[in-house]
Scaffold this active site. Structure first.
Site, PDB file in Angstrom:
ATOM      1  N   CYS A  38      75.490 -22.935  53.072  1.00  0.00           N
ATOM      2  CA  CYS A  38      74.998 -23.410  51.780  1.00  0.00           C
ATOM      3  C   CYS A  38      74.721 -22.137  50.994  1.00  0.00           C
ATOM      4  O   CYS A  38      75.085 -21.043  51.452  1.00  0.00           O
ATOM      5  CB  CYS A  38      73.793 -24.338  51.908  1.00  0.00           C
ATOM      6  SG  CYS A  38      72.300 -23.608  52.582  1.00  0.00           S
ATOM      7  N   HIS A  59      71.123 -14.433  73.142  1.00  0.00           N
ATOM      8  CA  HIS A  59      69.739 -14.775  73.485  1.00  0.00           C
ATOM      9  C   HIS A  59      69.391 -16.233  73.245  1.00  0.00           C
ATOM     10  O   HIS A  59      68.507 -16.769  73.906  1.00  0.00           O
ATOM     11  CB  HIS A  59      68.764 -13.899  72.681  1.00  0.00           C
ATOM     12  CG  HIS A  59      68.761 -12.468  73.118  1.00  0.00           C
ATOM     13  ND1 HIS A  59      67.832 -11.555  72.653  1.00  0.00           N
ATOM     14  CD2 HIS A  59      69.563 -11.791  73.982  1.00  0.00           C
ATOM     15  CE1 HIS A  59      68.066 -10.367  73.205  1.00  0.00           C
ATOM     16  NE2 HIS A  59      69.129 -10.481  74.011  1.00  0.00           N
TER      17      HIS A  59
HETATM   18  C1  RB5 Z   1      72.294 -25.373  46.046  1.00  0.00           C
HETATM   19  O1  RB5 Z   1      72.118 -24.943  44.746  1.00  0.00           O
HETATM   20  C2  RB5 Z   1      71.389 -24.596  46.995  1.00  0.00           C
HETATM   21  O2  RB5 Z   1      70.080 -24.969  46.834  1.00  0.00           O
HETATM   22  C3  RB5 Z   1      71.829 -24.813  48.421  1.00  0.00           C
HETATM   23  O3  RB5 Z   1      73.141 -24.385  48.568  1.00  0.00           O
HETATM   24  C4  RB5 Z   1      71.068 -24.098  49.503  1.00  0.00           C
HETATM   25  O4  RB5 Z   1      70.903 -22.739  49.193  1.00  0.00           O
HETATM   26  C5  RB5 Z   1      69.806 -24.738  49.926  1.00  0.00           C
HETATM   27  O5  RB5 Z   1      69.135 -24.290  50.867  1.00  0.00           O
END
Ligand code: RB5
Length: 150
Positions: free
Chosen positions: A70, A103
């Site tokens: 993400c 680990h």
């Molecule tokens: C999306 O904008 C962002 O919040 C997501 O990709 C992530 O970083 C959340 O933890």
């Protein structure tokens, strides 16, 4: 490495979409199979909707290894670690990726799609996939992770 270990699950929100596509191509060229849980574009989505299906498959033993993304790597990792059979490690360096395997016997690596280069991400993935768990005292510690704290 047995054949089933060559199937790598991938999942991301929009924040890691481009990095996921880059890593997917690299994996395929390197001879891995991938199961891609999406997302499939840069359109905004909610990371739990993409990460849960992958993490659930790891938890059930349908897949052995996952790579999640993400923007920061945090939301993906937090979501995946809701499953008792998942050990998802957020990594920003090759050393962290290596230690996550040696680990922690991590079965998922979580990568910050907006904060590291794609080349470093690929280096982390390669280290993660090629490094074995050390066992021993680390097995004892990993065994204690699922304990519910009240
Ligand atoms: C999306 O904008 C962002 O919040 C997501 O990709 C992530 O970083 C959340 O933890």
């Amino acid at each position: 490495m047995v054949d089933s270990d060559k199937i790598i699950g991938l999942a991301t929100d929009h924040g890691g979409f481009e990095m996921k596509e880059f890593i997917k191509k690299k994996l395929l060229v390197a001879g891995y199979e991938v199961k891609d849980f999406g997302t499939d574009s840069e359109a905004s989505v909610d990371y739990p909707d993409l990460i849960h299906p992958l993490a659930s498959n790891i938890d059930k033993g349908n897949l052995q290894t996952g790579i999640i993304f993400c923007g920061s790597g945090n939301g993906a990792q937090i979501t995946a670690n809701k499953y008792s059979g998942v050990r998802a490690a957020l990594s920003w360096s090759k050393e962290q990726a290596k230690l996550a395997r040696e680990h922690n016997n991590a079965n998922i690596i979580s990568l910050p799609g907006r904060f590291v280069s794609f080349e470093l991400a690929w280096e982390m993935v390669q280290v993660f996939l090629m490094t074995d768990f050390e066992g021993g005292r680390h097995q004892r510690r990993v065994n204690k992770i699922p304990q519910i704290i009240k």
